[in-house]
Design a protein around this motif. Structure first.
Motif, PDB file in Angstrom:
ATOM      1  N   ARG A   7      -1.068  19.913  34.815  1.00  0.00           N
ATOM      2  CA  ARG A   7      -0.401  19.398  33.389  1.00  0.00           C
ATOM      3  C   ARG A   7      -0.690  18.049  33.002  1.00  0.00           C
ATOM      4  O   ARG A   7      -1.232  17.862  31.950  1.00  0.00           O
TER       5      ARG A   7
ATOM      6  N   CYS B 131      -2.326  17.525  39.417  1.00  0.00           N
ATOM      7  CA  CYS B 131      -1.469  17.936  38.409  1.00  0.00           C
ATOM      8  C   CYS B 131      -2.123  18.672  37.307  1.00  0.00           C
ATOM      9  O   CYS B 131      -2.721  18.054  36.646  1.00  0.00           O
TER      10      CYS B 131
ATOM     11  N   CYS C 184       6.254  15.358  36.234  1.00  0.00           N
ATOM     12  CA  CYS C 184       6.408  16.713  35.213  1.00  0.00           C
ATOM     13  C   CYS C 184       6.912  17.921  36.128  1.00  0.00           C
ATOM     14  O   CYS C 184       7.121  18.811  35.475  1.00  0.00           O
TER      15      CYS C 184
END
Ligand SMILES: [Zn+2]
Ligand SMILES: [Zn+2]
Length: 933
Positions: free
Chosen positions: A192, A190, A368
């Motif tokens: 983020r 991920c 997220c």
């Protein structure tokens, strides 16, 4: 004089006023606290019954999903506690690595515009700990509001010193057995959260994307190209080969030659590999080992280089082994921007053959929602195949059952195809990986305790920077909360293995399956024998309730408006096996009306009873001679027996037969755990049988001064007491409030600690006789309604024996005759009628109904209604019904209709025909009785 017990019972049911004080009483009395020494596994005399809570995230707030989940657990725990088990419900929270870290990161960013890297690791962890200390665990307080009977003295936390010790032990044991290893491979990343994710954490989402077909010209033969298709053109910067299937005739001559990688202008080889599927697209695939898990495998097989061209932020740049691959104009672009630029360039060079809409699944971070990037990196993995074997076997052989049973197949399929579990996370919040590296001698040490020197060369060591996946602590939950790895821990010996694991199907693999594997690997036994997967909460549009959709319901709002019992009843009575629950977040009043209506009605029944029972002491039923019981008494006691039996059938066996580790019989996953059926059986008993019949029938007796009053009171108190016990696990507050006020109740007695009712064998089935009375009353009431007899009018009713023609044994008529003769006054009182035994069948218009014994009720209609007019009315109704029936009949014989209409429509029409035909018979009978033809 009103009884004192009623003084304290308000006329209006006010749940908010009663619930909190009752919960405090339970706590103060220690009702929820289990005692290890009472478990028969350590010499006590009780069966243990243990549930471990699915630990909510430590920063979570209660939502309806938790509401459903915890009410189900509480019902089971309260039931078993009352049934005499040493019941333990272990509460606790999960530190929730990635979720909590995200919350704190956001908080710091919003207030200080700093990232975690600006703050630094030590301070970030400190701040997160402080945040959890201040705000964490609020959800456990909220669980009290819905009545959860958790043993709060055993509250656990995945990051506590005790549980952290279990995590270390588990890691090191797996490491020592070679089942945890460090691997270099493509994982889900991920960009983020800046961490790797497991397969389960990178959730696939179906999307319509684009499939780009790109021409790679043959080196030295630019007129010929191989066309590859990709959904992520930006990854081509990292291509090191194209592959074709070795059996694909089209490309056999090209194997070993080279193509020119567009944009990069590098020559890369054409390989033969089975991974290329001749049936898919052109049969040629590009190979990008650093940015695709399958390509990585191909890269390993062919010993290809693995250039990394996308960094951890999903920005295109030369990260490693990629010298000269990324053109200046693309360097530093976000992956999606780079994709656009690349497509433009391919278009300009005429190497973009075509672009198609393409249905495929894109993985997103479960925390997220960012699109996950496959990324080559070093991570820790658990080798799952060896762990999966006993866990598979346990479900196959019935040591563990999954309810509803359709999930067993899903479980088996997943376990058979299990892949290694990536357990390292590039996060700061969590259990740091207990591995130390020595740079001097390259030694790698996994240790149960922190080390600062290399065990081999005594050089300096550094600990692995990563933390463990949150689920690496939760998969130990049943073990670690009870004291494992300490083999002598009291709770571990007394309560492990646990019994039922209640959760939603969405974490079957994240959590449930892994707990089973951990159970077998670390302890050698199953962690629980039953997995109960309830449905999911959805709104009226069938969408899962979620924060982002703002379609959730706050259970505390419901508790404050209507009480915890209303919430609990609504949830339990709607808990069909394997069925999702629908509630309307915009209409709480309607959504929770089943529970509110139930609680209010129960309160009113209780008030009526307590108001009419008086406060003087009540004889226990056991001291009452059976001969003093009326037919109605015997009937309601028999109904109580039947109700207990049916409720226990709905709940099913609490554990498999035999000793710990015994097996469920075949099909056991289809039996039991029917909480909705339990609620319905209990409701019917209290409403239909106790309130609507028994109380009504006994009203007269309670007013009397004679000895029969004592009998009626004894039976009524007994029956209501048992009804409250049966209902208690579902609606604990209101039942406790009413039970406390029953005559003769001791002050320190609590329903929450009272015994579960047992079937009383002394009371044989006494149902047939009173059912005859009920049928007579219902029949007369129905006839009154059918002929619209005014409520004030007293009706004459004749009871007539079965005819010989009915072919009935004389004996059958005789028992009914006695019952009906004896109960005629009661039947009359309940139906406002004069009941007599018919000497002969009366002449003239009359209404009939037949009783179960084949005796008949006859209500002469002359003088009661306008027979002539009623006859005409019924006649015309019959005529119109016959007309409709014949046209429906014609339709059902029409071959055209039968072949063209949908089968379900045809079946519906057939059902209608059956129903109308039955109605015609009834109407014809009626016309015959009224009109005399
Ligand atoms: Zn993320
Ligand atoms: Zn060393």
């Amino acid at each position: 004089m009103p009884s004192p017990s009623l003084d304290s019972l308000p006329a209006q049911f006010d749940p908010v006023a009663i619930e909190r004080p009752i919960y405090e009483r339970w706590r103060a009395a220690g009702v929820f606290t289990a005692a290890a020494e009472r478990s028969n596994r350590v010499g006590g005399d009780r069966e243990p019954f243990t549930i471990v809570i699915p630990p909510p995230n430590v920063t979570a707030v209660l939502h309806m999903g938790h509401g459903l989940d915890n009410v189900a657990q509480d019902v089971l725990v309260r039931w078993r506690r009352m049934a005499g088990d040493e019941a333990l419900w272990v509460p606790g929270t999960d530190h929730a690595g990635i979720a909590t870290q995200n919350v704190v990161e956001k908080l710091i960013w919003n207030t200080e515009k700093k990232t975690r890297f600006d703050v630094g690791r030590a301070e970030f962890v400190e701040r997160t700990e402080a945040f959890v200390r201040e705000t964490g665990g609020a959800i456990l307080k909220q669980l009290e509001a819905i009545g959860s009977s958790c043993d709060w003295s055993r509250t656990a936390y995945t990051l506590s010193p005790e549980l952290s010790r279990a995590v270390r032990e588990a890691f090191v044991r797996l490491y020592e057995k070679g089942l945890v290893y460090r691997g270099h491979r493509v994982i889900h990343w991920c960009p983020r959260c800046l961490t790797s994710l497991s397969d389960e954490e990178a959730e696939p989402h179906e999307t319509t994307g684009k499939l780009y077909h790109i021409a790679y010209p043959l080196a030295g033969e630019p007129s010929r190209s191989l066309v590859v298709a990709t959904t992520r053109p930006e990854t081509m910067l990292g291509d090191v080969a194209v592959a074709v299937n070795p059996n694909d005739e089209r490309y056999r001559d090209l194997i070993g030659r080279r193509v020119v990688l567009p944009i990069v202008n590098l020559e890369i080889p054409v390989l033969a590999d089975d991974y290329a599927d001749p049936a898919f697209g052109t049969g040629v695939v590009k190979i990008t080992p650093a940015h695709d898990a399958n390509d990585f495998e191909v890269g390993m097989r062919h010993k290809l280089s693995m250039p990394v061209v996308i960094d951890e932020h999903a920005v295109v740049r030369e990260v490693s082994d990629a010298q000269g691959r990324v053109p200046d104009e693309l360097r530093g672009l976000d992956r999606f921007e780079a994709r656009e630029r690349i497509v433009e360039r391919l278009q300009a060079s005429r190497q973009l053959v075509k672009v198609e809409a393409h249905q495929h699944s894109v993985r997103r971070c479960y925390r997220c929602d960012t699109i996950v990037e496959p990324r080559l990196s070093d991570q820790w993995f658990v080798r799952m195949k060896p762990l999966a074997e006993p866990a598979l076997q346990a479900v196959r052989d019935g040591t563990i059952r999954i309810v509803p049973d359709r999930w067993e197949g899903v479980y088996v399929h997943w376990m058979e195809n299990i892949r290694d579990w990536n357990i390292s996370r590039q996060l700061w919040w969590g259990h740091r990986i207990p591995v130390w590296y020595c740079d001097a001698c390259r030694m790698q040490t996994a240790s149960r305790t922190d080390i600062d020197r290399c065990p081999k060369c005594s050089g300096a060591v550094r600990q692995d920077e990563d933390v463990l996946d949150t689920w690496f602590s939760s998969w130990l939950w049943p073990l670690s909360t009870l004291g494992w790895p300490d083999a002598n821990a009291r709770d571990y010996r007394a309560f492990y293995p646990t019994d039922v694991l209640v959760t939603g199907p969405d974490i079957l693999f994240f959590w449930v399956a892994r707990m089973i594997m951990a159970g077998y690997f670390f302890d050698g036994r199953h962690p629980f024998h039953t997995v109960f997967l309830h449905g999911i909460m959805r709104d009226t549009q069938h969408r899962k309730m979620s924060k982002s959709l703002a379609n959730g319901i706050d259970p505390l709002d419901v508790v404050n408006l209507y009480g915890a019992d209303a919430l609990r009843w609504t949830v339990v009575s709607g808990m069909g096996l394997g069925v999702d629950q629908i509630l309307d977040p915009n209409n709480l009043e309607q959504s929770f009306s089943p529970g509110r209506n139930f609680a209010t009605k129960l309160w009113n029944i209780g008030r009526f009873l307590l108001g009419n029972l008086g406060s003087d002491s009540v004889m226990p039923l056991t001291e009452l001679a059976a001969t003093r019981l009326t037919r109605a008494d015997r009937w309601i006691l028999s109904r109580l027996n039947e109700t207990i039996t049916n409720i226990e059938a709905a709940l099913g066996a609490p554990r498999p037969p035999g000793k710990v580790g015994g097996r469920w019989p075949q099909g056991a996953a289809r039996l039991g755990m029917r909480l909705d059926a339990y609620a319905e059986v209990a409701r019917r008993f209290v409403w239909d049988e106790v309130a609507d019949w028994y109380v009504e029938v006994s009203k007269g007796r309670l007013g009397d001064k004679g000895p029969d009053r004592d009998v009626a009171r004894a039976v009524l108190v007994h029956v209501f007491d048992r009804a409250l016990r049966l209902l208690h696990p579902i609606v604990p507050f209101i039942t406790e409030a009413l039970w406390q006020r029953l005559p003769g109740r001791n002050e320190d007695e609590l329903l929450a600690a009272a015994a579960w009712p047992r079937v009383d064998e002394r009371l044989g089935a006494a149902e047939r006789e009173f059912e005859e009375v009920r049928a007579a009353v219902t029949g007369i009431r129905r006839l009154r309604a059918e002929y619209a007899v005014p409520p004030g009018t007293v009706v004459d009713v004749l009871l007539s024996p079965p005819t010989e023609a009915a072919g009935l044994a004389a004996a059958n008529g005789r028992w009914a005759e006695t019952v009906l003769r004896e109960e005629a006054p009661l039947i009359g009182r309940l139906t406002k009628s004069r009941v007599a035994m018919a000497a002969q069948t009366p002449s003239g218009a009359a209404a009939h109904a037949v009783l179960p014994s084949h005796w008949s009720i006859i209500v002469p209609l002359e003088g009661l209604i306008d027979v002539g007019r009623e006859c005409e009315r019924q006649r015309s109704e019959l005529a119109s019904l016959e007309k409709q029936l014949s046209s429906l009949g014609a339709r059902l014989e029409n071959a055209n209709f039968l072949t063209r209409a949908k089968p379900e429509i045809v079946e519906a029409e057939r059902a209608k025909h059956r129903e109308w035909s039955a109605r015609r018979l009834v109407l014809a009978e009626k016309v015959k009785a009224l009109c005399g033809d």
